[in-house]
Design a protein around this motif. Structure first.
Motif, PDB file in Angstrom:
ATOM      1  N   ALA A   1      17.692 -31.322  43.467  1.00 13.57           N
ATOM      2  CA  ALA A   1      16.236 -31.117  43.454  1.00 13.57           C
ATOM      3  C   ALA A   1      15.906 -29.628  43.459  1.00 13.57           C
ATOM      4  N   ALA A   2      16.629 -28.858  44.263  1.00 12.15           N
ATOM      5  CA  ALA A   2      16.396 -27.416  44.328  1.00 12.15           C
ATOM      6  C   ALA A   2      16.621 -26.759  42.972  1.00 12.15           C
ATOM      7  N   ALA A   3      17.654 -27.209  42.260  1.00  9.42           N
ATOM      8  CA  ALA A   3      17.936 -26.649  40.931  1.00  9.42           C
ATOM      9  C   ALA A   3      16.827 -26.996  39.948  1.00  9.42           C
ATOM     10  N   LYS A   4      16.342 -28.230  39.990  1.00  6.78           N
ATOM     11  CA  LYS A   4      15.264 -28.645  39.091  1.00  6.78           C
ATOM     12  C   LYS A   4      13.973 -27.895  39.391  1.00  6.78           C
ATOM     13  N   LEU A   5      13.757 -27.547  40.659  1.00  5.36           N
ATOM     14  CA  LEU A   5      12.569 -26.783  41.049  1.00  5.36           C
ATOM     15  C   LEU A   5      12.778 -25.282  40.841  1.00  5.36           C
ATOM     16  N   ASN A   6      13.994 -24.918  40.413  1.00  6.23           N
ATOM     17  CA  ASN A   6      14.348 -23.523  40.165  1.00  6.23           C
ATOM     18  C   ASN A   6      14.224 -22.658  41.424  1.00  6.23           C
ATOM     19  N   LEU A   7      14.518 -23.257  42.578  1.00  6.22           N
ATOM     20  CA  LEU A   7      14.517 -22.488  43.815  1.00  6.22           C
ATOM     21  C   LEU A   7      15.644 -21.463  43.778  1.00  6.22           C
ATOM     22  N   PHE A   8      15.476 -20.394  44.519  1.00  9.31           N
ATOM     23  CA  PHE A   8      16.420 -19.267  44.598  1.00  9.31           C
ATOM     24  C   PHE A   8      16.401 -18.395  43.343  1.00  9.31           C
ATOM     25  N   ALA A   9      15.535 -18.734  42.359  1.00  7.42           N
ATOM     26  CA  ALA A   9      15.439 -17.913  41.151  1.00  7.42           C
ATOM     27  C   ALA A   9      14.761 -16.585  41.456  1.00  7.42           C
ATOM     28  N   ASN A  10      13.857 -16.592  42.411  1.00 11.92           N
ATOM     29  CA  ASN A  10      13.166 -15.369  42.810  1.00 11.92           C
ATOM     30  C   ASN A  10      13.132 -15.308  44.332  1.00 11.92           C
ATOM     31  N   PRO A  11      14.241 -14.931  44.953  1.00 13.91           N
ATOM     32  CA  PRO A  11      14.343 -14.958  46.414  1.00 13.91           C
ATOM     33  C   PRO A  11      13.256 -14.183  47.144  1.00 13.91           C
ATOM     34  N   THR A  12      12.836 -13.065  46.592  1.00 10.75           N
ATOM     35  CA  THR A  12      11.839 -12.236  47.270  1.00 10.75           C
ATOM     36  C   THR A  12      10.526 -12.987  47.445  1.00 10.75           C
ATOM     37  N   SER A  13      10.098 -13.698  46.422  1.00 11.05           N
ATOM     38  CA  SER A  13       8.826 -14.432  46.502  1.00 11.05           C
ATOM     39  C   SER A  13       8.936 -15.649  47.413  1.00 11.05           C
ATOM     40  N   GLU A  14      10.160 -16.118  47.658  1.00  9.59           N
ATOM     41  CA  GLU A  14      10.362 -17.303  48.505  1.00  9.59           C
ATOM     42  C   GLU A  14      10.730 -16.930  49.940  1.00  9.59           C
ATOM     43  N   ARG A  15      10.685 -15.649  50.253  1.00 10.56           N
ATOM     44  CA  ARG A  15      11.174 -15.143  51.539  1.00 10.56           C
ATOM     45  C   ARG A  15      10.487 -15.808  52.736  1.00 10.56           C
ATOM     46  N   LYS A  16       9.185 -15.976  52.669  1.00 10.56           N
ATOM     47  CA  LYS A  16       8.451 -16.581  53.783  1.00 10.56           C
ATOM     48  C   LYS A  16       8.900 -18.027  54.020  1.00 10.56           C
ATOM     49  N   SER A  17       9.165 -18.734  52.946  1.00  8.98           N
ATOM     50  CA  SER A  17       9.636 -20.117  53.079  1.00  8.98           C
ATOM     51  C   SER A  17      11.010 -20.157  53.737  1.00  8.98           C
ATOM     52  N   TYR A  18      11.892 -19.234  53.352  1.00 13.61           N
ATOM     53  CA  TYR A  18      13.218 -19.169  53.967  1.00 13.61           C
ATOM     54  C   TYR A  18      13.090 -18.975  55.474  1.00 13.61           C
ATOM     55  N   PHE A  19      12.222 -18.049  55.859  1.00  8.39           N
ATOM     56  CA  PHE A  19      12.067 -17.749  57.285  1.00  8.39           C
ATOM     57  C   PHE A  19      11.538 -18.960  58.048  1.00  8.39           C
ATOM     58  N   LYS A  20      10.578 -19.641  57.467  1.00  7.91           N
ATOM     59  CA  LYS A  20       9.988 -20.816  58.122  1.00  7.91           C
ATOM     60  C   LYS A  20      11.034 -21.893  58.358  1.00  7.91           C
ATOM     61  N   TYR A  21      11.799 -22.222  57.334  1.00  8.21           N
ATOM     62  CA  TYR A  21      12.810 -23.262  57.486  1.00  8.21           C
ATOM     63  C   TYR A  21      13.948 -22.812  58.408  1.00  8.21           C
ATOM     64  N   MET A  22      14.257 -21.529  58.386  1.00  8.75           N
ATOM     65  CA  MET A  22      15.316 -20.996  59.234  1.00  8.75           C
ATOM     66  C   MET A  22      14.982 -21.178  60.715  1.00  8.75           C
ATOM     67  N   VAL A  23      13.778 -20.788  61.117  1.00  6.29           N
ATOM     68  CA  VAL A  23      13.413 -20.828  62.545  1.00  6.29           C
ATOM     69  C   VAL A  23      13.179 -22.255  63.035  1.00  6.29           C
ATOM     70  N   ILE A  24      12.967 -23.187  62.120  1.00  8.42           N
ATOM     71  CA  ILE A  24      12.766 -24.589  62.517  1.00  8.42           C
ATOM     72  C   ILE A  24      14.093 -25.349  62.537  1.00  8.42           C
ATOM     73  N   LEU A  25      14.843 -25.251  61.465  1.00  5.95           N
ATOM     74  CA  LEU A  25      16.017 -26.101  61.283  1.00  5.95           C
ATOM     75  C   LEU A  25      17.228 -25.667  62.095  1.00  5.95           C
ATOM     76  N   ILE A  26      17.443 -24.370  62.251  1.00  2.25           N
ATOM     77  CA  ILE A  26      18.626 -23.934  63.000  1.00  2.25           C
ATOM     78  C   ILE A  26      18.551 -24.358  64.473  1.00  2.25           C
ATOM     79  N   PRO A  27      17.455 -24.090  65.193  1.00  9.78           N
ATOM     80  CA  PRO A  27      17.390 -24.554  66.587  1.00  9.78           C
ATOM     81  C   PRO A  27      17.504 -26.069  66.711  1.00  9.78           C
TER      82      PRO A  27
END
Length: 395
Positions: free
Chosen positions: A227-253
């Motif tokens: 699904a991530a590949a079809k959505l082309n996620l990680f193609a522009n990491p800088t623009s997705e940075r806020k999303s990475y941070f949100k999932y990081m602080v929720i999922l890791i703990p």
């Protein structure tokens, strides 16, 4: 932008291989079943603490990252083939059969913890999802994950017969792997009566059901990666940075809490749920955290080193098996069962650092690793490994 996307994916693949090595070192020095019967090896308190650290922070949460990337790369491969006018079906069939072949050779002649056979086999299952929409893939992945988590509720306790079978097998394996010759160890690995099959001698149907459901249980991360590949996620990491941070602080703990319950409160009915749900949760958290750091430090030495290993992931994975079995098994240094879990962490760091250096040097002269090139040759059915373009459309 394309280059940046590839660098992130390759770096993440290298990072996952580091965690896989740390987790696999438990199997290399204690055996596939012995790692779960760790009391047999009478660890010191310090080594036991290191063992729990690996279980909670590493084991079961780095292989799913590799699984996620397998699904991601599968879709990108299909898109690449179709863009060149080629049909993807037979290319994928050849690729999966090649992985199964390499896995069988690896598992038979080198090490019992092979995962290539499984990856090749589940590839055929993933065929039915290749043309599905991202939303469909996410729904299926979430549904399977929730179902497997719910099914895992409860506490399974071995009966006296099962405990005796496991203990006997671990004891025989420890003696064979530590003192045996290559042929003796190979015989124990391939012909020894392992606990799983022995326990179900009288119930072969139950064993068959378990073997059929095992791949399905791991399907969510494959589907999420697709699904991530079809959505082309990680193609522009800088623009997705806020999303990475949100999932990081929720999922890791959350993942650490779930896995902590699984490994520190093993007698609880929620232990299995903690492991089934916590491991993939932590995996996704690690992916988000890695991508978040990547947006700021993409050109830093660690990320470039991870990228080099990631580009040669198949070759490096097999080399880890060759090196570690030579260290721990009787035909090598014979350190099986005696090395200690904390020392294995240090060994893993040292070995992976060496692989980073060798991979970086190798890639200055060659574009692909030997096994990567072999799989590419078989996949594309061409001696140079390149895709033959076609004017006809492919599906």
């Amino acid at each position: 932008m394309v280059r940046q996307r590839v660098q992130l994916i390759d770096s993440l693949r290298g990072f996952s291989l580091f965690g896989i090595l740390l987790a696999n070192l438990l199997i290399f020095q204690y055996g596939l079943f012995g790692q779960n019967l760790i009391s047999f090896y009478k660890l010191s308190e310090f080594d036991f603490g290191s063992y729990k650290f690996i279980q909670i922070f590493v084991e079961g949460s780095f292989m799913p990252i590799f699984t996620f990337l397998f699904g991601y790369s599968l879709i990108k491969l299909v898109e690449s083939l179709r863009a060149k006018g080629r049909k993807s079906r037979w290319s994928l069939v050849r690729r999966f059969l090649m992985l199964i072949t390499l896995g069988l050779l690896h598992g038979t002649f080198i090490w019992e913890g092979d995962i290539l056979t499984f990856y090749g086999g589940i590839g055929f299952f993933l065929f039915i999802f290749i043309n599905r929409k991202p939303k469909t893939l996410i729904i299926w992945g979430a549904a399977i994950l929730l179902s497997m988590t719910a099914i895992s509720y409860g506490k399974y306790e071995e009966n006296s017969k099962e405990k005796a079978i496991t203990a006997s097998y671990v004891e025989k394996t420890a003696d064979s792997y530590k003192h045996g010759t290559y042929l003796e160890i190979k015989n124990q690995r391939n012909n020894g009566e392992d606990p799983l099959t022995t326990m179900f001698d009288d119930e072969p149907f139950v064993l068959l059901v378990i073997m059929l459901f095992a791949p399905i249980a791991s399907a969510p991360l494959f589907l999420f990666g697709m699904a991530a590949a079809k959505l082309n996620l990680f193609a522009n990491p800088t623009s997705e940075r806020k999303s990475y941070f949100k999932y990081m602080v929720i999922l890791i703990p959350l993942g650490l809490i779930f896995k902590g319950v699984a490994y520190l409160a093993e007698d609880s009915n929620f232990a299995s749920i903690g492991l089934t749900g916590g491991a993939p949760m932590l995996s996704l958290g690690y992916i988000a955290a890695f991508a978040y750091l990547f947006t700021s430090y993409a050109h830093a030495l660690p990320f470039r080193a991870f990228e080099s290993v990631g580009k040669l992931s198949l070759t490096n994975y097999i080399m880890q098996s060759v090196i570690c079995t030579s260290i721990f098994y009787g035909y090598g240094l014979g350190w099986f069962g005696d090395f200690g879990t904390f020392n294995s962490i240090l060994l893993g760091i040292a070995l992976f650092t060496l692989q980073c250096w060798i991979s970086t040097v190798y890639l200055k002269k060659y574009n692909r690793g030997p096994l990567e090139l072999l799989v590419r040759i078989v996949t594309n059915f061409s001696w140079n490994g390149r895709v033959k373009t076609s004017s006809k459309g492919g599906i």
